[in-house]
Motif scaffolding. Structure first.
Motif, PDB file in Angstrom:
ATOM      1  N   ASN A 266       0.829  -1.196   0.000  1.00  0.00           N
ATOM      2  CA  ASN A 266       0.000   0.000   0.000  1.00  0.00           C
ATOM      3  C   ASN A 266       0.871   1.256   0.000  1.00  0.00           C
ATOM      4  O   ASN A 266       1.814   1.364   0.789  1.00  0.00           O
ATOM      5  CB  ASN A 266      -0.912   0.023   1.222  1.00  0.00           C
ATOM      6  N   ILE A 267       0.533   2.195  -0.892  1.00  0.00           N
ATOM      7  CA  ILE A 267       1.277   3.440  -1.001  1.00  0.00           C
ATOM      8  C   ILE A 267       0.365   4.607  -0.593  1.00  0.00           C
ATOM      9  O   ILE A 267      -0.784   4.682  -1.001  1.00  0.00           O
ATOM     10  CB  ILE A 267       1.786   3.655  -2.445  1.00  0.00           C
ATOM     11  N   PHE A 268       0.935   5.514   0.232  1.00  0.00           N
ATOM     12  CA  PHE A 268       0.160   6.634   0.749  1.00  0.00           C
ATOM     13  C   PHE A 268       0.892   7.952   0.475  1.00  0.00           C
ATOM     14  O   PHE A 268       2.097   7.979   0.283  1.00  0.00           O
ATOM     15  CB  PHE A 268      -0.041   6.502   2.260  1.00  0.00           C
ATOM     16  N   ARG A 269       0.125   9.029   0.481  1.00  0.00           N
ATOM     17  CA  ARG A 269       0.684  10.372   0.500  1.00  0.00           C
ATOM     18  C   ARG A 269       0.113  11.089   1.727  1.00  0.00           C
ATOM     19  O   ARG A 269      -0.840  10.617   2.341  1.00  0.00           O
ATOM     20  CB  ARG A 269       0.324  11.134  -0.779  1.00  0.00           C
ATOM     21  N   ASN A 270       0.675  12.232   2.061  1.00  0.00           N
ATOM     22  CA  ASN A 270       0.234  12.960   3.243  1.00  0.00           C
ATOM     23  C   ASN A 270      -1.015  13.783   2.935  1.00  0.00           C
ATOM     24  O   ASN A 270      -1.006  14.629   2.038  1.00  0.00           O
ATOM     25  CB  ASN A 270       1.335  13.889   3.751  1.00  0.00           C
ATOM     26  N   GLY A 271      -2.078  13.522   3.672  1.00  0.00           N
ATOM     27  CA  GLY A 271      -3.285  14.319   3.596  1.00  0.00           C
ATOM     28  C   GLY A 271      -3.549  14.954   4.953  1.00  0.00           C
ATOM     29  O   GLY A 271      -2.988  14.536   5.970  1.00  0.00           O
ATOM     30  N   TYR A 272      -4.406  15.960   4.978  1.00  0.00           N
ATOM     31  CA  TYR A 272      -4.672  16.690   6.218  1.00  0.00           C
ATOM     32  C   TYR A 272      -6.153  17.003   6.337  1.00  0.00           C
ATOM     33  O   TYR A 272      -6.828  17.288   5.334  1.00  0.00           O
ATOM     34  CB  TYR A 272      -3.849  17.984   6.274  1.00  0.00           C
ATOM     35  N   VAL A 273      -6.645  16.948   7.566  1.00  0.00           N
ATOM     36  CA  VAL A 273      -8.008  17.367   7.881  1.00  0.00           C
ATOM     37  C   VAL A 273      -7.927  18.424   8.969  1.00  0.00           C
ATOM     38  O   VAL A 273      -7.301  18.209  10.009  1.00  0.00           O
ATOM     39  CB  VAL A 273      -8.885  16.198   8.357  1.00  0.00           C
ATOM     40  N   ILE A 274      -8.512  19.575   8.702  1.00  0.00           N
ATOM     41  CA  ILE A 274      -8.576  20.639   9.689  1.00  0.00           C
ATOM     42  C   ILE A 274     -10.046  20.964   9.947  1.00  0.00           C
ATOM     43  O   ILE A 274     -10.909  20.707   9.102  1.00  0.00           O
ATOM     44  CB  ILE A 274      -7.833  21.907   9.237  1.00  0.00           C
ATOM     45  N   SER A 275     -10.338  21.502  11.106  1.00  0.00           N
ATOM     46  CA  SER A 275     -11.692  21.968  11.383  1.00  0.00           C
ATOM     47  C   SER A 275     -11.644  23.410  11.852  1.00  0.00           C
ATOM     48  O   SER A 275     -10.669  23.847  12.475  1.00  0.00           O
ATOM     49  CB  SER A 275     -12.390  21.083  12.421  1.00  0.00           C
ATOM     50  N   ILE A 276     -12.688  24.149  11.496  1.00  0.00           N
ATOM     51  CA  ILE A 276     -12.819  25.564  11.848  1.00  0.00           C
ATOM     52  C   ILE A 276     -14.180  25.757  12.495  1.00  0.00           C
ATOM     53  O   ILE A 276     -15.082  24.928  12.317  1.00  0.00           O
ATOM     54  CB  ILE A 276     -12.674  26.467  10.602  1.00  0.00           C
ATOM     55  N   PRO A 277     -14.383  26.832  13.273  1.00  0.00           N
ATOM     56  CA  PRO A 277     -15.709  27.071  13.846  1.00  0.00           C
ATOM     57  C   PRO A 277     -16.763  27.145  12.748  1.00  0.00           C
ATOM     58  O   PRO A 277     -16.512  27.651  11.655  1.00  0.00           O
ATOM     59  CB  PRO A 277     -15.549  28.421  14.550  1.00  0.00           C
ATOM     60  N   LYS A 278     -17.951  26.631  13.033  1.00  0.00           N
ATOM     61  CA  LYS A 278     -19.011  26.540  12.030  1.00  0.00           C
ATOM     62  C   LYS A 278     -19.324  27.918  11.446  1.00  0.00           C
ATOM     63  O   LYS A 278     -19.486  28.891  12.175  1.00  0.00           O
ATOM     64  CB  LYS A 278     -20.268  25.941  12.644  1.00  0.00           C
ATOM     65  N   LEU A 279     -19.396  27.969  10.116  1.00  0.00           N
ATOM     66  CA  LEU A 279     -19.593  29.226   9.411  1.00  0.00           C
ATOM     67  C   LEU A 279     -21.075  29.487   9.146  1.00  0.00           C
ATOM     68  O   LEU A 279     -21.860  28.548   8.949  1.00  0.00           O
ATOM     69  CB  LEU A 279     -18.845  29.204   8.072  1.00  0.00           C
ATOM     70  N   ASP A 280     -21.441  30.738   9.122  1.00  0.00           N
ATOM     71  CA  ASP A 280     -22.774  31.152   8.692  1.00  0.00           C
ATOM     72  C   ASP A 280     -22.684  31.454   7.205  1.00  0.00           C
ATOM     73  O   ASP A 280     -22.362  32.559   6.779  1.00  0.00           O
ATOM     74  CB  ASP A 280     -23.221  32.384   9.482  1.00  0.00           C
ATOM     75  N   LYS A 281     -22.976  30.453   6.386  1.00  0.00           N
ATOM     76  CA  LYS A 281     -22.653  30.506   4.958  1.00  0.00           C
ATOM     77  C   LYS A 281     -23.747  31.195   4.151  1.00  0.00           C
ATOM     78  O   LYS A 281     -24.930  31.046   4.422  1.00  0.00           O
ATOM     79  CB  LYS A 281     -22.438  29.093   4.426  1.00  0.00           C
ATOM     80  N   THR A 282     -23.316  31.920   3.124  1.00  0.00           N
ATOM     81  CA  THR A 282     -24.223  32.513   2.144  1.00  0.00           C
ATOM     82  C   THR A 282     -23.659  32.275   0.750  1.00  0.00           C
ATOM     83  O   THR A 282     -22.500  31.872   0.588  1.00  0.00           O
ATOM     84  CB  THR A 282     -24.405  34.027   2.382  1.00  0.00           C
ATOM     85  N   GLU A 283     -24.477  32.539  -0.267  1.00  0.00           N
ATOM     86  CA  GLU A 283     -24.062  32.316  -1.660  1.00  0.00           C
ATOM     87  C   GLU A 283     -22.801  33.106  -1.996  1.00  0.00           C
ATOM     88  O   GLU A 283     -22.668  34.275  -1.633  1.00  0.00           O
ATOM     89  CB  GLU A 283     -25.177  32.732  -2.614  1.00  0.00           C
ATOM     90  N   GLY A 284     -21.882  32.437  -2.690  1.00  0.00           N
ATOM     91  CA  GLY A 284     -20.683  33.109  -3.159  1.00  0.00           C
ATOM     92  C   GLY A 284     -19.549  33.175  -2.156  1.00  0.00           C
ATOM     93  O   GLY A 284     -18.511  33.784  -2.435  1.00  0.00           O
TER      94      GLY A 284
END
Length: 313
Positions: A266-284
């Motif tokens: 098995n071959i792997f590369r380095n990936g990352y997961v980050i989390s940020i405070p929940k956003l109040d999302k709008t279009e764009g």
């Protein structure tokens, strides 16, 4: 019953060369109209497409499983995008297409302009080329999973900038900077109190160094399986912005991103997961990720920077 997609970007052609993949990619944008039909209860139909009584296309087409898809080239981009009529036997439908655009500039880290940047939509054949000052404009009326922005030094000493989850509801200005790294494969999902982001960092400095150290085979698989090819990041190497405002990274994790099996391993590369405070999302709204990669080469620390974007809605 019908859906019409318009590529109204001007004609252009360009090419990119990948040193690692040992391939040359040639791109050509030709304006086109694509029409998809569903729930059509017949085996054949005539079809004609006009705009202001000027015929753009006509043919007799076969219907398979009550559906069809046709795509035809336009001689030039249309001067306007309304009053496109589709006639099918006794059926008629009028389309008034609304095109939104991504526009802006492409520069290097030193703020010098990238001359004639290439903007390529990866799940369609839409391509645009910017001008000598790095200004670009890309017109869309359909969703694109990812868009890459390249310069002609791609895979030599520069990588690209990626934009993901592009479903425009309005025009968006995007001023990007190209350097030795890229932020690849951005994905985002919601948790109860946070938003999580996954990405893969890549570095052309590392790839070229590993490539130069290979004595015999110069195959892509030999580069991918070398751990030096993949940036190893710490939390402080990453910045996240939401609509150009800095966002706190509340958690950070490295993971092994599976690439495949080579000789049963098995071959792997380095990936990352980050989390940020929940956003109040709008279009764009835009998420921007920047990372810095430090790599020791020839007894000198080389620092590469990569940036990538994700449209949250």
């Amino acid at each position: 019953m019908l859906n019409l997609t318009l590529n109204n970007n001007p004609r252009c052609n360009c090419k990119l060369e990948s040193k690692v993949k040992q391939q040359v990619w040639e791109f050509e944008n030709i304006p086109y109209i694509k029409i998809e039909g569903n729930n059509i209860k017949k085996d054949y139909t005539s079809i004609k497409v006009t705009q202001d009584n000027k015929e753009l296309f006509s043919d007799f087409i076969q219907i398979n499983n009550n559906s069809f898809m046709i795509k035809f080239e336009l001689k030039d981009a249309l001067n306007k995008t309304n009053n496109i009529k589709v006639f099918m036997d006794n059926y008629e439908e009028v389309f008034n297409i609304s095109l939104n655009k991504i526009f802006g500039t492409v520069k290097y880290l030193d703020n010098s302009s990238v001359k004639y940047p290439i903007i390529n939509c990866t799940n369609s054949d839409i391509v645009a080329v910017g001008d000598e000052n790095g200004n670009f404009e890309l017109l869309l009326n359909d969703k694109e999973n990812s868009i890459g922005i390249f310069d002609n030094r791609y895979s030599v000493d520069m990588l690209e900038v990626w934009i993901y989850n592009v479903d425009l509801k309005q025009d968006i200005r995007l001023d990007v900077k190209i350097d030795k790294c890229e932020v690849y494969g951005i994905r985002m999902w919601e948790q109860e109190h946070s938003d999580c982001i996954h990405f893969i960092p890549m570095s052309i400095t590392r790839i070229n160094d590993v490539y130069s150290r290979l004595e015999d085979s110069k195959e892509e698989v030999d580069i991918l399986s070398n751990k030096d090819s993949w940036p190893y990041l710490k939390k402080e190497d990453i910045d996240v912005y939401y609509n150009n405002n800095s966002v706190e990274i509340v958690s950070f994790s490295k993971l092994d991103d599976f690439l495949g099996k080579i000789n049963g391993k098995n071959i792997f590369r380095n990936g990352y997961v980050i989390s940020i405070p929940k956003l109040d999302k709008t279009e764009g709204d835009l998420i921007k990720i920047i990372f810095r990669d430090k790599y020791l080469i020839n007894n000198t620390i080389s620092i590469g920077v990569g940036e990538g974007y994700y449209l949250v809605k």
